[in-house]
Motif scaffolding. Structure first.
Motif, mmCIF file in Angstrom:
data_model
loop_
_atom_site.group_PDB
_atom_site.id
_atom_site.type_symbol
_atom_site.label_atom_id
_atom_site.label_comp_id
_atom_site.label_asym_id
_atom_site.label_seq_id
_atom_site.Cartn_x
_atom_site.Cartn_y
_atom_site.Cartn_z
ATOM 1 N N ASP A 96 38.991 45.701 44.930
ATOM 2 C CA ASP A 96 38.633 47.033 45.434
ATOM 3 C C ASP A 96 37.356 47.547 44.757
ATOM 4 O OD1 ASP A 96 39.905 47.123 43.032
ATOM 5 O OD2 ASP A 96 41.317 48.702 43.541
ATOM 6 N N ARG A 98 36.013 48.874 42.398
ATOM 7 C CA ARG A 98 36.139 49.769 41.241
ATOM 8 C C ARG A 98 34.790 50.215 40.710
ATOM 9 N NH1 ARG A 98 41.341 47.256 37.951
ATOM 10 N NH2 ARG A 98 42.608 46.964 39.778
ATOM 11 N N LEU A 99 33.885 50.548 41.605
ATOM 12 C CA LEU A 99 32.627 51.167 41.184
ATOM 13 C C LEU A 99 32.949 52.592 40.772
ATOM 14 C CD1 LEU A 99 30.338 49.890 44.074
ATOM 15 C CD2 LEU A 99 30.530 48.964 41.764
ATOM 16 N N PHE A 100 32.360 53.031 39.656
ATOM 17 C CA PHE A 100 32.683 54.375 39.162
ATOM 18 C C PHE A 100 32.133 55.414 40.131
ATOM 19 C CE2 PHE A 100 32.106 51.764 35.230
ATOM 20 C CZ PHE A 100 33.459 51.547 35.039
ATOM 21 N N PRO A 101 33.005 56.240 40.711
ATOM 22 C CA PRO A 101 32.541 57.145 41.767
ATOM 23 C C PRO A 101 31.608 58.249 41.253
ATOM 24 C CG PRO A 101 34.867 57.536 41.264
ATOM 25 C CD PRO A 101 34.448 56.313 40.499
ATOM 26 N N HIS A 102 31.676 58.546 39.935
ATOM 27 C CA HIS A 102 30.856 59.646 39.422
ATOM 28 C C HIS A 102 29.479 59.177 38.975
ATOM 29 C CE1 HIS A 102 32.879 57.778 36.045
ATOM 30 N NE2 HIS A 102 31.989 58.303 35.233
ATOM 31 N N LEU A 103 29.228 57.879 39.070
ATOM 32 C CA LEU A 103 27.919 57.352 38.666
ATOM 33 C C LEU A 103 27.220 56.741 39.874
ATOM 34 C CD1 LEU A 103 28.913 55.450 35.384
ATOM 35 C CD2 LEU A 103 27.996 57.761 35.589
ATOM 36 N N ARG A 159 26.901 44.524 38.893
ATOM 37 C CA ARG A 159 27.429 45.159 37.694
ATOM 38 C C ARG A 159 28.061 44.117 36.772
ATOM 39 N NH1 ARG A 159 32.126 49.710 37.869
ATOM 40 N NH2 ARG A 159 33.337 47.890 38.498
#
Lengths: 375, 266
Positions: A96, A98-103, A159
């Motif tokens: 899924d 898991r990219l950080f949504p706030h960055l 990443r």
């Protein structure tokens, strides 16, 4: 565990090794695997086979109940030692993402460098290099929610690579993508996995993904390795019903006698032309190599002829796949024209034939563990 | 897409109406009876300004302390696996339902000059807490911090720990994960919790008057001022109440959509 040092001695260069098991309730994973630097190991298996657990064990997100994990001379887990995820260098591309949504994308890719103490500017510059190398520079300022599935997948790989990992893990990298994006991402992964110098483990339940991306395939079922080999070997000579189904082959188990006939465990007999040692064997046959007749074929040199009954019909692109009961049960592919010509329908009694040269027989190495059952 | 208008059955409609009236009419009354002409005069007195300043100062300080202590506490409650956690959660959220005056009495018993801890503060360090501004802040923190803890704990609990795992594989230690991933992800809940906590601290009365007393400029916050003014100058009480009402409306406005949707994307 004395064999560990021996069998992995040559791997101590910088290959990945996992040997041991995880036991959790009724689930048990027990395996031994090695991946050479630069090699892509495809781990194929049904849901619940332990594929994700294997990845988590390598990543350091989960501990082996017993055994050892490491890369090269570096032990990540052995009795009395457990190196946590943040101290390993394992790049993980999660299913899924898991990219950080706030960055934004750049800061996601810069995360590893930042975590290892680099300054903000240096980390971002480093991230930018990776984005450019992977052709993702124009996405740098976007937030994850502004990315398509295929783009997220690529950024997740960027990443993981920006960590400059010793081992790269990919968990079902294309499971969440639609068919169009899948082809793009597959091409993309193929190109960039080839550039990666360390061991790569790719978990998938898509045989095509494994065939295209992996150098070697390992089939995991119920926590055990049931087969290892090159993609071509596994596809041609599946060692389990699961793989046979995935690659679309008929697979039977039986005993090969001196007469070149295999007595099948579930009934029936097939003549084979291949040179397999006598004894317990697996027998595979392509559905398209089976010919369907409405009457017993009289004038034929074909040695394998047996009656069957159509139990289901499924249209697959340019052909129709029949499921038949008989001795043995079989899958057979025919053209839509043949369906009309032979007036095939569910419940119809037919005759099947297959040349002995099309039937592949090979030793059943998994036999002792299987106790005679394929499914 | 029109749904057929449905009549509300009166056994539901009537109590609903009475309930709404009960909640709304007093606020309307406050607006109607407000001494609009003398508002600036009343609010400009030194006593009122003292109370207003003290209230804002102590509520803000209580909120900051709640953030510093309450966020880690919420994290432990949500993520730790140590035994006795359920009991701890029940205890730290008790002030939510405890009458504040009981909290004030309890604080006095512990931190008072002869209290369990207070006697040592006094004899060793010469610190006396009751009837000081510090006591106001402590009382407000005691009452308001659970609001923050509850809001933030829920967010920690429902936040996707997959992100934490991803951060760990990227080399972040647990503190870095907390600071750079977990906390930013729960920011909406954090803001909502902090605002609620601040509002609750601002309105604190019972624990404050019991533990901190009622000294102008030192411990007399706005709610205490309102209560006192009711005895001597009802117009002033109404004026002060208007100020608190305005603050409450502002808080509701700041929280719109956040309280329910807390934990979502920022």
């Amino acid at each position: 565990m004395s064999a560990t040092g021996q069998s992995f001695a040559d791997l101590r260069a910088d290959g990945l090794y996992v040997e041991g098991g995880v036991r959790r309730g009724s689930f048990e994973l027990d395996l031994s695997l090695e991946v050479r630097p630069g090699e892509v190991l495809g781990v194929l298996g049904p849901n619940g086979a332990g594929k994700s657990t294997l990845l988590r064990v390598v990543a350091g997100l989960e501990e082996l109940s017993r055994g050892a994990v490491g890369v090269g001379v570096q032990a990540w887990q052995q009795p009395g030692l457990f190196v946590p995820a943040e101290q390993r260098r394992v790049g993980v591309v999660f299913q899924d993402y898991r990219l950080f949504p706030h960055l934004d994308v750049r800061d996601n890719v810069a995360f590893a460098a930042r975590s290892r103490g680099s300054g903000r500017a240096a980390s971002r510059a480093h991230a930018q290099q990776w984005l450019e190398r992977l052709g993702l520079a124009e996405l740098a300022g976007r937030r994850p929610h502004q990315l398509s599935g295929g783009q997220s997948q690529r950024v997740a790989l960027a990443r993981a690579l920006a960590l400059e990992p010793e081992v790269l893990l990919l968990d079902e990298p294309m499971a969440a993508l639609d068919a169009g994006a899948r082809i793009d991402v597959r091409t993309f992964l193929r190109a960039h996995l080839a550039d990666f110098a360390g061991p790569v483990v790719l978990v998938t339940h898509d045989p095509l993904e494994a065939m295209v991306l992996a150098d070697r395939v390992l089939v995991l079922e119920a926590g055990r390795v049931v087969q290892q080999g090159t993609p071509a070997e596994v596809a041609r000579r599946p060692a389990s019903a699961y793989v046979a189904r995935l690659v679309g082959l008929n697979l039977w188990i039986g005993t090969l006698g001196a007469d070149g006939l295999v007595g099948l465990d579930d009934g029936g007999e097939l003549a084979v032309a291949t040179e397999a040692p006598q004894g317990r064997v697996l027998v595979s046959l392509r559905p398209s190599a089976i010919t369907v007749h409405t009457e017993h074929p009289e004038h034929t040199s074909t040695r394998n002829v047996w009656p069957g009954r159509v139990t289901s019909m499924e249209v697959l692109a340019d052909r129709v796949r029949l499921q038949l009961t008989g001795a043995p049960d079989a899958l057979a592919d025919v053209t839509p024209a043949a369906v009309a010509e032979l007036d095939l329908e569910v419940g119809r009694e037919v005759w099947l034939s297959a040349k002995a040269t099309e039937v592949e027989a090979y030793a059943d190495h998994a036999q002792p563990r299987r106790a005679g059952q394929l499914d | 897409m029109t749904t057929r208008q449905q009549r509300t059955p009166w056994p539901l409609g009537l109590p609903a109406l009475v309930g709404a009236v009960l909640l709304v009419v007093p606020l309307v009354g406050l607006l109607v009876r407000a001494p609009w002409d003398g508002l600036t005069r009343i609010l400009g007195t030194e006593e009122v300004l003292d109370a207003l300043w003290l209230s804002l100062f102590s509520a803000t300080l209580a909120m900051l302390i709640s953030l510093v202590l309450g966020v880690p506490l919420a994290w432990v409650l949500a993520r730790s696996t140590m035994p006795g956690l359920r009991l701890l959660r029940a205890l730290v959220t008790l002030p939510l339902v405890l009458p504040p005056v009981v909290g004030g009495v309890a604080l006095l018993l512990v931190l008072g000059r002869n209290g369990l801890v207070g006697q040592y503060l006094d004899s060793w360090f010469g610190i006396t807490l009751p009837f000081t501004t510090a006591a106001v802040v402590i009382a407000e923190t005691f009452v308001a911090m659970p609001f923050l803890v509850i809001a933030v704990e829920g967010a920690f609990r429902s936040a996707d720990q997959g992100y934490d795992e991803a951060a760990a594989t990227l080399g972040a230690n647990r503190l870095t994960v907390f600071r750079r991933v977990t906390l930013p992800l729960i920011r909406p809940a954090l803001v909502a919790g902090a605002v609620l906590c601040w509002a609750r601290a601002l309105g604190e009365f019972g624990a404050t008057i019991t533990f901190a007393g009622n000294l102008q400029g030192v411990t007399r916050t706005m709610p205490l001022e309102v209560y006192l003014a009711m005895e001597t100058d009802p117009d002033a009480a109404v004026a002060l109440s208007l100020v608190l009402l305005a603050v409450s409306v502002a808080v509701l406005f700041a929280l719109r959509g956040r309280w329910v949707g807390g934990g979502g994307a920022a």
